[in-house]
Design an enzyme around this catalytic site. Structure first.
Site, PDB file in Angstrom:
ATOM      1  N   ARG A   1       6.162  -1.806  19.269  1.00 29.90           N
ATOM      2  CA  ARG A   1       7.176  -2.800  19.640  1.00 29.90           C
ATOM      3  C   ARG A   1       8.386  -2.192  20.362  1.00 29.90           C
ATOM      4  NH1 ARG A   1       7.354  -5.114  13.594  1.00 29.90           N
ATOM      5  NH2 ARG A   1       6.452  -3.043  13.235  1.00 29.90           N
TER       6      ARG A   1
ATOM      7  N   GLY B   1       8.219  -7.447   4.391  1.00 31.87           N
ATOM      8  CA  GLY B   1       7.456  -7.690   3.169  1.00 31.87           C
ATOM      9  C   GLY B   1       8.338  -8.366   2.132  1.00 31.87           C
TER      10      GLY B   1
HETATM   11  C1  UD1 Z   1       7.010  -2.031   6.498  1.00 34.70           C
HETATM   12  C2  UD1 Z   1       6.551  -2.586   5.153  1.00 34.70           C
HETATM   13  C3  UD1 Z   1       7.324  -3.875   4.858  1.00 34.70           C
HETATM   14  C4  UD1 Z   1       8.796  -3.583   4.851  1.00 34.70           C
HETATM   15  C5  UD1 Z   1       9.228  -2.922   6.160  1.00 34.70           C
HETATM   16  C6  UD1 Z   1      10.656  -2.469   6.059  1.00 34.70           C
HETATM   17  C7  UD1 Z   1       4.217  -1.938   4.972  1.00 34.70           C
HETATM   18  C8  UD1 Z   1       2.816  -2.387   4.990  1.00 34.70           C
HETATM   19  N1  UD1 Z   1       5.137  -2.862   5.187  1.00 34.70           N
HETATM   20  O1  UD1 Z   1       6.703  -2.971   7.522  1.00 34.70           O
HETATM   21  O2  UD1 Z   1       6.928  -4.399   3.583  1.00 34.70           O
HETATM   22  O3  UD1 Z   1       9.523  -4.797   4.648  1.00 34.70           O
HETATM   23  O4  UD1 Z   1       8.409  -1.772   6.435  1.00 34.70           O
HETATM   24  O5  UD1 Z   1      11.097  -1.975   7.285  1.00 34.70           O
HETATM   25  O6  UD1 Z   1       4.467  -0.772   4.716  1.00 34.70           O
HETATM   26  N2  UD1 Z   1       3.382   4.452   9.429  1.00 34.70           N
HETATM   27  C9  UD1 Z   1       2.646   5.609   9.414  1.00 34.70           C
HETATM   28  N3  UD1 Z   1       1.297   5.535   9.612  1.00 34.70           N
HETATM   29  C10 UD1 Z   1       0.668   4.357   9.782  1.00 34.70           C
HETATM   30  C11 UD1 Z   1       1.439   3.173   9.795  1.00 34.70           C
HETATM   31  C12 UD1 Z   1       2.794   3.253   9.601  1.00 34.70           C
HETATM   32  O7  UD1 Z   1       3.186   6.708   9.268  1.00 34.70           O
HETATM   33  O8  UD1 Z   1      -0.567   4.367   9.915  1.00 34.70           O
HETATM   34  C13 UD1 Z   1       4.842   4.539   9.230  1.00 34.70           C
HETATM   35  C14 UD1 Z   1       5.644   4.061  10.408  1.00 34.70           C
HETATM   36  O9  UD1 Z   1       5.939   5.125  11.288  1.00 34.70           O
HETATM   37  C15 UD1 Z   1       6.907   3.492   9.754  1.00 34.70           C
HETATM   38  C16 UD1 Z   1       6.438   3.092   8.372  1.00 34.70           C
HETATM   39  O10 UD1 Z   1       5.197   3.703   8.157  1.00 34.70           O
HETATM   40  O11 UD1 Z   1       7.911   4.472   9.612  1.00 34.70           O
HETATM   41  C17 UD1 Z   1       6.285   1.570   8.256  1.00 34.70           C
HETATM   42  O12 UD1 Z   1       5.457   1.107   9.301  1.00 34.70           O
HETATM   43  P1  UD1 Z   1       5.892  -0.102  10.222  1.00 34.70           P
HETATM   44  O13 UD1 Z   1       4.794  -0.385  11.147  1.00 34.70           O
HETATM   45  O14 UD1 Z   1       7.227   0.079  10.744  1.00 34.70           O
HETATM   46  O15 UD1 Z   1       5.880  -1.263   9.093  1.00 34.70           O
HETATM   47  P2  UD1 Z   1       6.730  -2.604   9.098  1.00 34.70           P
HETATM   48  O16 UD1 Z   1       5.960  -3.645   9.783  1.00 34.70           O
HETATM   49  O17 UD1 Z   1       8.100  -2.332   9.563  1.00 34.70           O
HETATM   50 MG    MG Z   2       9.081  -0.804  10.418  1.00 35.67          MG
END
Ligand code: UD1
Ligand code: MG
Length: 504
Positions: free
Chosen positions: A30, A157
């Site tokens: 995004r 979430g």
């Molecule tokens: C996530 C939470 C959500 C919360 C929000 C707060 C989950 C499923 N959801 O959503 O409940 O309200 O953060 O900001 O966690 N990442 C990895 N590897 C992956 C996927 C993600 O390292 O395979 C890391 C991303 O870099 C990021 C974090 O995990 O720092 C969260 O991922 P992101 O895609 O930002 O989740 P949100 O949709 O923001």
């Molecule tokens: Mg996030």
């Protein structure tokens, strides 16, 4: 404008958690940027840098950062700002739960709870993390999640609690029903819990959700189903928990961070005349009774001492400003501005500029790798590159320190109490001794001994009557004729002077 993020401060002392895991492998689709999400910058640090700086005082023995998307870049950055933190590669971005599992598997034995934190929450403060860890320790829960009450929970979430207020699960917006979507308590993406329990629960997390990802958030529901106690700790300031998923959110977080920095400075007695147009990095230090005028940006390792006035419209990168100095409409990088120095308006101080006490660099002046001694002045329209200027010296307007021969740079040295004329070229390497003068319009190619007057320009020749002869019938010719006629009327008043050996 390049800025090197300073290292995250390391703290010796109490270790309140055994390990810190930062999730930073996500693509950040995004953001619509080639830069990996966690390397986006705000307030003088990357998002990742802010998260690590907030967590550093918890004193974890191990810090793991999950990298994936843009892993080389993120790992290289990590090596610069937090060399003791370990990058752990998540080959495929299968979700935040998978990322956490990869990190926990890579950790050595963890002594104490593990803090797991999203890498995209740059406003997190140490205070909020300490309060979360404290709540976790005193509750005896297996896992505690940081939550926030927000007016608009879109995209986040939701924290599902039962009638007794106990946390039951976290449901992602995409998977939530209407009732769950109306919940305004959200998951901040910061969790503290027992490493073993979390690791075990993660191994059971599936991907049966709308995104087909392994959600870290599912761990809560699984633990609750096992009868293990979990808790939700609401952050005192919900702003701390705001994530950063696109450019609009990045700009909003940057603004909030700046507001916090300026609030802190003003509480400490710094005068900020226009907070809306003043930007100060978290890494900057400004003393009480310094004044920051509109349009000021202080970046990196910049320091501003008491009584100094910066702005309007000045950008200082990694620059030191001494007590009582004034910097007006200037761009300065890696410069040292001594006490009571005056810079600008319209000055450009480049790296290696050192201005001693009471010096002046005036209007349309550029300096680079230049030491200018106490009380010396470079007031107008001048380039000073690769130079040492002594004390109480004055450099005439419109001068150039000619430092570059097309291949190499050379140095110019000017002594104390020298007076160089306007429109001088100092062709380096060259020196002008203490107390020496140089004539206006001189091209100085040879060293000038102390106390000498150097004249390095052609003599002036006046060709009398040239205009009336060569430009007859012009207004200039008429003006010249009239002046001659008047001089003829009053020869004593206006006798033409001798051509002088002028050295001004
Ligand atoms: C996530 C939470 C959500 C919360 C929000 C707060 C989950 C499923 N959801 O959503 O409940 O309200 O953060 O900001 O966690 N990442 C990895 N590897 C992956 C996927 C993600 O390292 O395979 C890391 C991303 O870099 C990021 C974090 O995990 O720092 C969260 O991922 P992101 O895609 O930002 O989740 P949100 O949709 O923001
Ligand atoms: Mg996030």
């Amino acid at each position: 404008m390049s800025l090197q993020e300073p290292p995250v401060p390391t703290t010796a002392g109490a270790s309140l958690v055994g390990a810190v895991v930062v999730l930073a492998a996500g693509q950040g689709t995004r953001m619509r940027s080639r830069t990996p999400k966690v390397l986006h910058e705000l307030g003088g640090r990357t998002m990742l840098g802010h998260v690590l700086a907030a967590a550093a005082p918890l004193g974890a023995a191990q810090t793991a950062v999950v990298v994936g998307s843009g892993r080389e870049e993120v790992a290289a950055h990590l090596a610069r700002i937090a060399p003791s933190a370990r990058p752990v590669v998540q080959e495929q971005q299968l979700g935040s739960g998978h990322a956490a599992a990869v990190a926990l598997d890579a950790l050595e034995e963890v002594d104490g709870p593990v803090l797991i934190v999203n890498g995209d929450a740059p406003l997190l403060t140490t205070g909020t993390l300490l309060a979360l860890v404290d709540a976790h320790r005193s509750s005896g829960d297996v896992l505690t999640v940081l939550t926030a009450e927000v007016p608009d929970p879109t995209g986040l979430g939701r924290i599902v609690r039962n009638g007794a207020g106990a946390v039951q699960a976290i449901v992602e917006e995409r998977d939530a029903d209407d009732a769950q979507r109306s919940i305004t308590e959200v998951n901040a993406g910061v969790y503290v819990g027992g490493a073993t329990a979390v690791r075990k629960a993660l191994s059971r997390v599936g991907a049966a959700n709308e995104q087909g990802e392994q959600y870290l958030t599912d761990v809560l529901g699984l633990l609750v189903a096992d009868g293990a106690p979990v808790g939700g700790h609401p952050a005192d300031d919900a702003a701390d928990t705001l994530g950063c998923n696109d450019q609009r959110e990045l700009a909003a977080r940057r603004r909030t961070m700046n507001d916090r920095v300026l609030d802190g400075l003003m509480r400490d007695g710094v005068v900020v005349t226009d907070p809306l147009s003043t930007w100060v990095d978290v890494t900057v230090e400004v003393a009480a009774e310094a004044v920051l005028h509109p349009g000021t940006q202080l970046r990196g390792a910049t320091t501003v001492a008491a009584g100094a006035v910066v702005g309007p419209d000045s950008t200082l990168l990694d620059t030191e400003v001494g007590e009582g100095a004034s910097v007006v409409r200037a761009h300065c990088q890696l410069a040292v501005v001594g006490p009571e120095v005056s810079v600008g308006p319209f000055a450009y101080l480049r790296p290696g500029t050192r201005l001693a006490a009471g010096a002046k660099v005036g209007t349309f002046v550029e300096t680079k790798n230049a030491s200018i001694g106490a009380g010396s002045k470079v007031p107008h329209l001048t380039y000073v590159g690769d130079a040492t200027i002594g004390e109480q010296t004055n450099i005439g307007a419109a001068s150039v320190f000619v430092n570059y021969d097309g291949v190499a740079k050379h140095h110019t040295t000017i002594g104390n109490h020298a007076r160089t004329g306007a429109d001088n070229m100092f062709v380096a390497p060259v020196s002008v001794g203490d107390g020496a003068y140089t004539a206006a319009g001189s091209v100085i190619t040879d060293d000038v001994p102390p106390g000498a007057m150097a004249v390095a320009r052609a003599h002036q020749r006046n060709v009398a009557g040239w205009v009336e002869k060569r430009r007859p019938g012009t207004a200039a010719a008429a003006a010249a004729a009239a002046a001659e006629a008047r001089a003829g009327d009053h020869p004593a008043d206006d006798a033409p002077g001798e051509s002088s050996e002028g050295t001004r």
